[in-house]
Design an enzyme around this catalytic site. Structure first.
Site, short mmCIF file in Angstrom:
data_model
loop_
_atom_site.label_atom_id
_atom_site.label_comp_id
_atom_site.label_asym_id
_atom_site.label_seq_id
_atom_site.Cartn_x
_atom_site.Cartn_y
_atom_site.Cartn_z
N HIS A 1 -68.72 40.07 -61.66
CA HIS A 1 -69.79 39.50 -62.48
C HIS A 1 -71.06 40.34 -62.56
CE1 HIS A 1 -67.89 35.24 -61.87
NE2 HIS A 1 -67.10 36.08 -62.49
N TYR B 1 -72.71 41.98 -60.29
CA TYR B 1 -73.59 42.02 -59.14
C TYR B 1 -73.40 43.34 -58.37
CZ TYR B 1 -74.59 37.24 -60.44
OH TYR B 1 -74.97 36.13 -61.15
N HIS C 1 -68.05 38.77 -52.89
CA HIS C 1 -68.30 38.69 -54.33
C HIS C 1 -68.48 40.11 -54.87
CE1 HIS C 1 -69.30 37.29 -58.19
NE2 HIS C 1 -70.27 36.44 -57.93
#
Length: 343
Positions: free
Chosen positions: A166, A168, A163
Protein backbone atom coordinates in the site's frame (compact mmCIF):
# COMPACT_ATOMS: atom_id res chain seq x y z
CA UNK A 1 -10.93 -19.34 6.33
CA UNK A 2 -12.51 -15.90 6.87
CA UNK A 3 -9.95 -13.62 8.50
CA UNK A 4 -10.36 -10.03 9.67
CA UNK A 5 -8.20 -7.76 7.53
CA UNK A 6 -6.26 -4.88 9.10
CA UNK A 7 -8.41 -1.73 9.32
CA UNK A 8 -7.19 1.70 10.38
CA UNK A 9 -9.73 3.17 12.82
CA UNK A 10 -7.81 6.00 14.61
CA UNK A 11 -9.09 5.56 18.15
CA UNK A 12 -5.94 5.17 20.27
CA UNK A 13 -5.76 7.14 23.52
CA UNK A 14 -3.74 10.37 23.55
CA UNK A 15 -1.14 11.31 24.42
CA UNK A 16 0.96 8.30 23.57
CA UNK A 17 -1.03 6.41 20.90
CA UNK A 18 -2.06 3.83 23.52
CA UNK A 19 -4.56 0.99 22.86
CA UNK A 20 -7.55 1.26 25.19
CA UNK A 21 -10.59 -0.53 26.59
CA UNK A 22 -12.79 0.55 23.67
CA UNK A 23 -10.34 -1.06 21.26
CA UNK A 24 -10.35 -4.23 23.37
CA UNK A 25 -14.15 -4.35 23.09
CA UNK A 26 -13.99 -3.80 19.31
CA UNK A 27 -11.52 -6.62 18.68
CA UNK A 28 -13.21 -8.98 21.13
CA UNK A 29 -16.54 -8.52 19.32
CA UNK A 30 -14.77 -9.81 16.19
CA UNK A 31 -12.94 -12.74 17.82
CA UNK A 32 -14.97 -15.18 15.71
CA UNK A 33 -12.71 -14.46 12.73
CA UNK A 34 -10.37 -17.27 11.76
CA UNK A 35 -7.61 -14.79 12.54
CA UNK A 36 -7.95 -11.18 13.71
CA UNK A 37 -5.27 -8.98 12.13
CA UNK A 38 -4.99 -5.67 13.95
CA UNK A 39 -5.06 -2.23 12.45
CA UNK A 40 -1.65 -1.13 11.19
CA UNK A 41 0.44 -0.15 14.22
CA UNK A 42 3.53 2.03 14.07
CA UNK A 43 6.82 0.51 15.14
CA UNK A 44 8.23 3.87 16.24
CA UNK A 45 7.20 7.54 16.55
CA UNK A 46 8.87 8.08 13.16
CA UNK A 47 6.58 5.47 11.62
CA UNK A 48 3.38 7.42 12.35
CA UNK A 49 1.40 8.90 9.48
CA UNK A 50 -2.16 9.44 10.73
CA UNK A 51 -3.68 10.92 13.88
CA UNK A 52 -4.61 8.61 16.77
CA UNK A 53 -3.18 5.40 15.32
CA UNK A 54 -1.70 3.04 17.94
CA UNK A 55 1.94 2.14 18.47
CA UNK A 56 3.88 -0.84 19.79
CA UNK A 57 7.11 0.85 20.94
CA UNK A 58 6.34 2.05 24.50
CA UNK A 59 5.63 0.18 27.73
CA UNK A 60 2.17 1.79 27.91
CA UNK A 61 1.33 0.62 24.40
CA UNK A 62 2.51 -2.92 25.13
CA UNK A 63 0.34 -3.00 28.25
CA UNK A 64 -2.65 -1.64 26.31
CA UNK A 65 -2.28 -4.31 23.65
CA UNK A 66 -1.82 -6.99 26.34
CA UNK A 67 -5.30 -6.17 27.65
CA UNK A 68 -6.72 -6.31 24.12
CA UNK A 69 -5.15 -9.74 23.58
CA UNK A 70 -6.29 -11.14 26.90
CA UNK A 71 -9.86 -10.21 26.05
CA UNK A 72 -9.68 -11.64 22.52
CA UNK A 73 -8.15 -14.88 23.81
CA UNK A 74 -10.82 -15.23 26.51
CA UNK A 75 -13.40 -15.01 23.71
CA UNK A 76 -11.64 -17.86 21.88
CA UNK A 77 -9.97 -15.71 19.24
CA UNK A 78 -6.52 -15.64 17.67
CA UNK A 79 -4.92 -12.26 17.00
CA UNK A 80 -2.02 -11.00 14.89
CA UNK A 81 -0.23 -7.63 15.17
CA UNK A 82 0.35 -5.75 11.91
CA UNK A 83 3.64 -3.83 12.08
CA UNK A 84 3.74 -0.54 10.18
CA UNK A 85 6.03 2.27 9.17
CA UNK A 86 4.33 4.74 6.82
CA UNK A 87 7.51 6.34 5.47
CA UNK A 88 6.64 9.39 3.40
CA UNK A 89 2.86 9.10 3.93
CA UNK A 90 3.05 11.48 6.88
CA UNK A 91 3.27 15.10 7.94
CA UNK A 92 5.97 16.80 9.97
CA UNK A 93 3.41 17.70 12.68
CA UNK A 94 3.13 13.97 13.42
CA UNK A 95 6.89 13.56 13.75
CA UNK A 96 9.10 14.23 16.78
CA UNK A 97 10.20 17.89 16.88
CA UNK A 98 8.49 18.52 13.55
CA UNK A 99 11.11 16.63 11.58
CA UNK A 100 10.33 15.60 7.99
CA UNK A 101 9.19 12.01 7.50
CA UNK A 102 11.63 9.52 6.02
CA UNK A 103 11.53 7.37 2.91
CA UNK A 104 13.75 5.40 0.56
CA UNK A 105 14.34 8.65 -1.35
CA UNK A 106 13.30 12.28 -1.03
CA UNK A 107 10.55 12.03 -3.68
CA UNK A 108 7.34 13.39 -2.05
CA UNK A 109 3.97 11.69 -1.91
CA UNK A 110 1.67 14.12 -3.70
CA UNK A 111 -1.40 13.59 -1.59
CA UNK A 112 -2.81 14.12 1.89
CA UNK A 113 -2.86 12.44 5.28
CA UNK A 114 -5.06 12.94 8.36
CA UNK A 115 -4.11 15.06 11.37
CA UNK A 116 -6.03 16.87 14.12
CA UNK A 117 -6.57 20.60 14.01
CA UNK A 118 -6.39 22.92 17.03
CA UNK A 119 -9.98 22.00 17.92
CA UNK A 120 -9.31 18.25 17.86
CA UNK A 121 -11.12 17.68 14.58
CA UNK A 122 -9.75 15.31 11.97
CA UNK A 123 -8.58 17.21 8.89
CA UNK A 124 -6.78 16.26 5.69
CA UNK A 125 -3.45 17.96 5.01
CA UNK A 126 -0.77 17.63 2.34
CA UNK A 127 2.02 15.20 3.21
CA UNK A 128 5.43 16.69 3.95
CA UNK A 129 8.39 16.16 1.63
CA UNK A 130 10.45 13.31 3.10
CA UNK A 131 14.16 12.98 3.51
CA UNK A 132 15.98 9.88 2.31
CA UNK A 133 17.16 7.49 4.98
CA UNK A 134 20.95 7.34 5.09
CA UNK A 135 22.52 3.95 4.55
CA UNK A 136 23.88 3.99 8.10
CA UNK A 137 20.33 4.53 9.45
CA UNK A 138 18.86 1.38 7.93
CA UNK A 139 20.24 -0.98 10.60
CA UNK A 140 18.41 1.18 13.15
CA UNK A 141 15.19 0.85 11.13
CA UNK A 142 15.57 -2.92 10.91
CA UNK A 143 16.14 -3.11 14.64
CA UNK A 144 12.94 -1.11 15.25
CA UNK A 145 10.95 -3.73 13.37
CA UNK A 146 12.58 -6.46 15.41
CA UNK A 147 11.99 -4.66 18.70
CA UNK A 148 8.35 -4.20 17.69
CA UNK A 149 8.15 -7.95 17.11
CA UNK A 150 9.57 -8.60 20.58
CA UNK A 151 7.07 -6.15 22.05
CA UNK A 152 4.26 -7.93 20.21
CA UNK A 153 5.32 -11.23 21.75
CA UNK A 154 5.45 -9.62 25.18
CA UNK A 155 1.95 -8.22 24.65
CA UNK A 156 0.59 -11.71 24.00
CA UNK A 157 -0.03 -11.65 20.26
CA UNK A 158 -0.18 -15.00 18.49
CA UNK A 159 1.89 -13.75 15.55
CA UNK A 160 2.91 -10.63 13.66
CA UNK A 161 2.33 -9.42 10.11
CA UNK A 162 4.83 -7.13 8.37
CA UNK A 163 3.04 -4.42 6.37
CA UNK A 164 5.00 -4.24 3.10
CA UNK A 165 2.10 -3.05 0.94
CA UNK A 166 0.00 0.00 0.00
CA UNK A 167 2.80 2.45 -0.70
CA UNK A 168 4.16 2.55 2.86
CA UNK A 169 7.86 2.48 3.77
CA UNK A 170 8.88 -1.07 2.81
CA UNK A 171 6.90 -0.71 -0.43
CA UNK A 172 8.64 2.63 -1.03
CA UNK A 173 11.94 0.74 -0.97
CA UNK A 174 10.56 -1.94 -3.30
CA UNK A 175 9.16 0.34 -6.00
CA UNK A 176 11.12 2.00 -8.80
CA UNK A 177 8.68 4.91 -8.53
CA UNK A 178 9.91 5.88 -5.06
CA UNK A 179 13.39 4.33 -4.72
CA UNK A 180 16.19 6.26 -6.46
CA UNK A 181 19.02 5.06 -4.20
CA UNK A 182 22.48 4.12 -5.42
CA UNK A 183 23.50 2.00 -2.41
CA UNK A 184 22.78 -1.67 -1.65
CA UNK A 185 19.10 -0.79 -1.10
CA UNK A 186 18.50 0.69 -4.54
CA UNK A 187 18.84 -0.08 -8.22
CA UNK A 188 18.31 -3.77 -8.93
CA UNK A 189 15.18 -5.66 -7.97
CA UNK A 190 17.16 -7.66 -5.41
CA UNK A 191 18.53 -4.50 -3.82
CA UNK A 192 15.13 -2.80 -3.67
CA UNK A 193 13.69 -5.92 -2.05
CA UNK A 194 16.53 -6.23 0.48
CA UNK A 195 14.99 -4.40 3.43
CA UNK A 196 11.85 -6.54 3.43
CA UNK A 197 13.41 -9.90 4.41
CA UNK A 198 15.86 -8.12 6.72
CA UNK A 199 13.14 -6.95 9.11
CA UNK A 200 12.13 -10.58 9.78
CA UNK A 201 13.96 -12.62 12.36
CA UNK A 202 12.80 -12.02 15.93
CA UNK A 203 10.29 -14.88 16.10
CA UNK A 204 9.87 -18.34 14.65
CA UNK A 205 9.14 -17.86 10.95
CA UNK A 206 5.81 -19.67 11.33
CA UNK A 207 4.71 -16.83 13.64
CA UNK A 208 5.41 -14.16 11.00
CA UNK A 209 3.25 -13.22 8.02
CA UNK A 210 3.76 -10.48 5.47
CA UNK A 211 1.40 -8.35 3.38
CA UNK A 212 2.29 -7.24 -0.14
CA UNK A 213 0.26 -5.56 -2.89
CA UNK A 214 1.74 -6.34 -6.33
CA UNK A 215 0.10 -4.30 -9.14
CA UNK A 216 -1.61 -2.12 -6.54
CA UNK A 217 -2.31 1.59 -6.94
CA UNK A 218 -1.90 2.91 -3.41
CA UNK A 219 -0.50 6.05 -1.79
CA UNK A 220 1.22 7.40 -4.86
CA UNK A 221 2.70 4.14 -6.17
CA UNK A 222 1.31 2.93 -9.48
CA UNK A 223 2.94 -0.46 -9.09
CA UNK A 224 1.91 -1.96 -12.44
CA UNK A 225 5.37 -3.52 -12.81
CA UNK A 226 5.00 -5.27 -9.47
CA UNK A 227 4.48 -8.87 -10.59
CA UNK A 228 8.21 -9.60 -10.80
CA UNK A 229 8.84 -8.14 -7.35
CA UNK A 230 5.89 -10.04 -5.89
CA UNK A 231 7.12 -13.37 -7.24
CA UNK A 232 10.70 -12.69 -6.12
CA UNK A 233 9.55 -11.85 -2.58
CA UNK A 234 7.22 -14.85 -2.44
CA UNK A 235 10.15 -17.16 -3.19
CA UNK A 236 12.31 -15.43 -0.58
CA UNK A 237 9.59 -15.77 2.05
CA UNK A 238 9.11 -19.44 1.15
CA UNK A 239 12.82 -20.06 1.78
CA UNK A 240 12.39 -18.61 5.25
CA UNK A 241 9.24 -20.63 6.00
CA UNK A 242 7.00 -17.65 6.78
CA UNK A 243 3.64 -18.37 8.34
CA UNK A 244 1.68 -16.80 5.52
CA UNK A 245 1.72 -14.49 2.52
CA UNK A 246 -1.09 -11.92 2.63
CA UNK A 247 -1.98 -10.67 -0.82
CA UNK A 248 -3.76 -7.31 -1.03
CA UNK A 249 -5.21 -7.48 -4.50
CA UNK A 250 -5.29 -4.39 -6.72
CA UNK A 251 -8.69 -4.37 -8.40
CA UNK A 252 -10.67 -2.99 -5.43
CA UNK A 253 -8.53 0.18 -5.54
CA UNK A 254 -8.44 0.79 -9.28
CA UNK A 255 -5.69 -1.57 -10.35
CA UNK A 256 -5.97 -4.55 -12.69
CA UNK A 257 -7.34 -7.87 -11.51
CA UNK A 258 -4.71 -10.52 -10.85
CA UNK A 259 -4.42 -12.97 -13.70
CA UNK A 260 -4.76 -16.72 -13.27
CA UNK A 261 -1.23 -17.08 -14.66
CA UNK A 262 0.16 -14.81 -11.92
CA UNK A 263 -1.77 -16.66 -9.22
CA UNK A 264 -0.36 -19.96 -10.43
CA UNK A 265 3.19 -18.59 -10.46
CA UNK A 266 2.69 -17.16 -6.99
CA UNK A 267 1.46 -20.50 -5.68
CA UNK A 268 4.48 -22.23 -7.20
CA UNK A 269 6.79 -19.68 -5.56
CA UNK A 270 5.08 -19.82 -2.16
CA UNK A 271 3.65 -23.23 -1.19
CA UNK A 272 2.62 -22.04 2.27
CA UNK A 273 -0.58 -20.31 3.39
CA UNK A 274 -1.77 -17.56 1.02
CA UNK A 275 -4.39 -15.12 2.30
CA UNK A 276 -6.24 -13.09 -0.34
CA UNK A 277 -7.85 -9.72 0.35
CA UNK A 278 -9.61 -7.20 -1.84
CA UNK A 279 -13.40 -6.90 -1.98
CA UNK A 280 -13.89 -10.64 -1.60
CA UNK A 281 -17.19 -12.47 -1.39
CA UNK A 282 -17.74 -16.18 -0.81
CA UNK A 283 -18.57 -16.52 -4.51
CA UNK A 284 -15.29 -14.89 -5.54
CA UNK A 285 -13.27 -16.90 -3.04
CA UNK A 286 -14.59 -20.43 -3.50
CA UNK A 287 -13.15 -21.20 -6.97
CA UNK A 288 -9.72 -19.98 -5.87
CA UNK A 289 -9.92 -22.04 -2.68
CA UNK A 290 -11.02 -25.09 -4.66
CA UNK A 291 -8.12 -24.63 -7.07
CA UNK A 292 -5.62 -24.41 -4.21
CA UNK A 293 -4.50 -20.93 -5.25
CA UNK A 294 -5.45 -19.37 -1.91
CA UNK A 295 -6.07 -20.80 1.56
CA UNK A 296 -8.14 -18.09 3.25
CA UNK A 297 -9.62 -14.67 2.62
CA UNK A 298 -9.29 -11.51 4.69
CA UNK A 299 -12.33 -9.25 4.73
CA UNK A 300 -12.10 -5.66 5.91
CA UNK A 301 -15.02 -3.27 5.55
CA UNK A 302 -17.68 -5.98 6.08
CA UNK A 303 -16.11 -6.67 9.50
CA UNK A 304 -16.56 -3.02 10.51
CA UNK A 305 -20.36 -3.26 10.46
CA UNK A 306 -20.65 -7.00 11.20
CA UNK A 307 -18.75 -8.13 14.28
CA UNK A 308 -20.09 -11.66 13.76
CA UNK A 309 -19.33 -11.71 10.01
CA UNK A 310 -18.28 -15.40 9.71
CA UNK A 311 -21.50 -16.52 11.41
CA UNK A 312 -23.56 -14.31 9.10
CA UNK A 313 -21.80 -15.66 6.01
CA UNK A 314 -22.17 -19.26 7.11
CA UNK A 315 -25.89 -18.84 7.77
CA UNK A 316 -26.63 -16.66 4.76
CA UNK A 317 -27.83 -13.82 6.97
CA UNK A 318 -28.04 -10.22 5.70
CA UNK A 319 -25.16 -7.89 6.47
CA UNK A 320 -25.32 -4.56 8.30
CA UNK A 321 -24.31 -1.48 6.31
CA UNK A 322 -21.27 0.45 7.50
CA UNK A 323 -21.40 4.14 8.36
CA UNK A 324 -18.45 5.49 6.39
CA UNK A 325 -18.54 8.89 8.10
CA UNK A 326 -17.62 7.10 11.38
CA UNK A 327 -14.83 4.87 10.05
CA UNK A 328 -11.97 7.09 11.21
CA UNK A 329 -11.67 8.58 14.68
CA UNK A 330 -14.33 9.16 17.31
CA UNK A 331 -15.70 6.87 19.99
CA UNK A 332 -18.07 3.92 20.23
CA UNK A 333 -20.44 5.16 17.53
CA UNK A 334 -19.71 3.34 14.30
CA UNK A 335 -17.14 1.22 16.11
CA UNK A 336 -18.58 -1.05 18.79
CA UNK A 337 -22.31 -0.32 18.41
CA UNK A 338 -23.13 -2.47 15.36
CA UNK A 339 -25.65 -5.21 16.22
CA UNK A 340 -24.80 -8.89 16.09
CA UNK A 341 -27.23 -11.71 15.34
CA UNK A 342 -27.39 -12.52 19.03
CA UNK A 343 -28.18 -8.99 20.10
Amino acid sequence: RVFMAPLTRMRATQPGDVPNALMAEYYTQRAGAGLVITEATQISPEGKGYADTPGIYSAEQVEGWRKVNESVHQAGGTICMQLWHVGRVSHSSLQIDGQPPVSASDRPYQNKTTVKDEHGNMVRIACSTPRALRTDEIPRLIEEYRVATRHSRAAGFDMVEIHAAHGYLLHQFMSEESNFRDDQYGGSLENRARSCPEVIGEWDAARVGIRISPLGIFNGLNDLAGEEMGLYLAAEFAKRGLGYLHLSEPDWAGGPALSLAFREKLRAAFPGVIIAAGNYSLEKAQPLLDAGLIDAIAMGRPFIANPDLPERLEGGHPLNEGRMELYYGGGAAGYTDYPSLRG
